[in-house]
Write a protein that holds these residues in place. Structure first.
Motif, PDB file in Angstrom:
ATOM      1  N   GLN A   1       0.836  -1.177   0.000  1.00 59.75           N
ATOM      2  CA  GLN A   1       0.000   0.000   0.000  1.00 59.75           C
ATOM      3  C   GLN A   1       0.879   1.238   0.000  1.00 59.75           C
ATOM      4  OE1 GLN A   1      -3.092  -0.101   2.872  1.00 59.75           O
ATOM      5  NE2 GLN A   1      -3.759   1.994   2.495  1.00 59.75           N
ATOM      6  N   VAL A   2       0.479   2.211  -0.793  1.00 59.77           N
ATOM      7  CA  VAL A   2       1.277   3.428  -0.917  1.00 59.77           C
ATOM      8  C   VAL A   2       1.142   4.270   0.345  1.00 59.77           C
ATOM      9  CG1 VAL A   2       1.596   5.543  -2.212  1.00 59.77           C
ATOM     10  CG2 VAL A   2       1.032   3.419  -3.417  1.00 59.77           C
ATOM     11  N   GLN A   3       2.250   4.746   0.832  1.00 60.35           N
ATOM     12  CA  GLN A   3       2.286   5.684   1.942  1.00 60.35           C
ATOM     13  C   GLN A   3       2.919   6.980   1.452  1.00 60.35           C
ATOM     14  OE1 GLN A   3       1.283   5.347   5.208  1.00 60.35           O
ATOM     15  NE2 GLN A   3       0.421   3.316   4.835  1.00 60.35           N
ATOM     16  N   LEU A   4       2.468   8.076   2.024  1.00 60.92           N
ATOM     17  CA  LEU A   4       3.100   9.355   1.751  1.00 60.92           C
ATOM     18  C   LEU A   4       4.123   9.620   2.848  1.00 60.92           C
ATOM     19  CD1 LEU A   4       0.072  11.562   0.655  1.00 60.92           C
ATOM     20  CD2 LEU A   4       1.602  10.170  -0.756  1.00 60.92           C
ATOM     21  N   VAL A   5       5.288  10.069   2.448  1.00 64.89           N
ATOM     22  CA  VAL A   5       6.384  10.307   3.385  1.00 64.89           C
ATOM     23  C   VAL A   5       6.655  11.799   3.459  1.00 64.89           C
ATOM     24  CG1 VAL A   5       8.771   9.796   3.961  1.00 64.89           C
ATOM     25  CG2 VAL A   5       7.361   8.066   2.805  1.00 64.89           C
ATOM     26  N   GLU A   6       6.526  12.343   4.657  1.00 65.64           N
ATOM     27  CA  GLU A   6       6.703  13.775   4.859  1.00 65.64           C
ATOM     28  C   GLU A   6       8.069  14.065   5.467  1.00 65.64           C
ATOM     29  OE1 GLU A   6       2.017  14.103   6.135  1.00 65.64           O
ATOM     30  OE2 GLU A   6       3.601  14.701   7.500  1.00 65.64           O
ATOM     31  N   SER A   7       8.523  15.277   5.233  1.00 66.82           N
ATOM     32  CA  SER A   7       9.746  15.752   5.867  1.00 66.82           C
ATOM     33  C   SER A   7       9.688  17.272   5.965  1.00 66.82           C
ATOM     34  CB  SER A   7      10.976  15.325   5.066  1.00 66.82           C
ATOM     35  OG  SER A   7      10.922  15.853   3.758  1.00 66.82           O
ATOM     36  N   GLY A   8      10.552  17.830   6.814  1.00 64.55           N
ATOM     37  CA  GLY A   8      10.685  19.272   6.873  1.00 64.55           C
ATOM     38  C   GLY A   8      10.129  19.942   8.109  1.00 64.55           C
TER      39      GLY A   8
END
Length: 117
Positions: A1-8
């Motif tokens: 399953q696609v996950q969104l990966v955040e940063s910042g």
């Protein structure tokens, strides 16, 4: 399953800036219609910060208009949120969201943004 990966995310003083990024863990096979950023302050409901459509049409909540800017890189299905003149009331967890052409929502895990006085 696609996950969104955040940063910042991070801790900055009032008046400072942060730039959030969000990218899928792998290529999403369907067209992404809308990319958005939400935030949730302690004890509050999640609220929409800004969104951008596949054609580049943007929407900003009143509190983000003029201070935040949403952008995207279509080739990478990556979205960004440039946040300027941050204030303590901007503190919260920021989530990215992408909705594809089939109406499916993808969410990031959230990134903490803390603004000190």
């Amino acid at each position: 399953q696609v996950q969104l990966v955040e940063s910042g995310g991070g801790l900055v003083q009032a008046g400072g800036s942060l730039r959030l990024s969000c990218a899928p863990s792998r290529r999403i096979s369907t067209i992404i219609n809308t990319m958005a950023w939400y935030r949730q302050a302690p004890g509050a409901q999640r609220e929409l910060v800004a969104s951008i459509t596949s054609l580049g049409r943007t929407y900003y909540a009143d509190f983000s208009l003029g201070r935040f800017m949403i952008s995207k890189d279509n080739a990478k299905d990556t979205q960004y949120l440039q946040m300027n003149n941050l204030q303590p009331e901007d503190t919260g967890i920021y989530y990215c969201n992408q909705r594809d052409a089939l109406g499916r929502d993808y969410w990031g895990q959230g990134t903490q943004v803390t603004i000190s006085e």
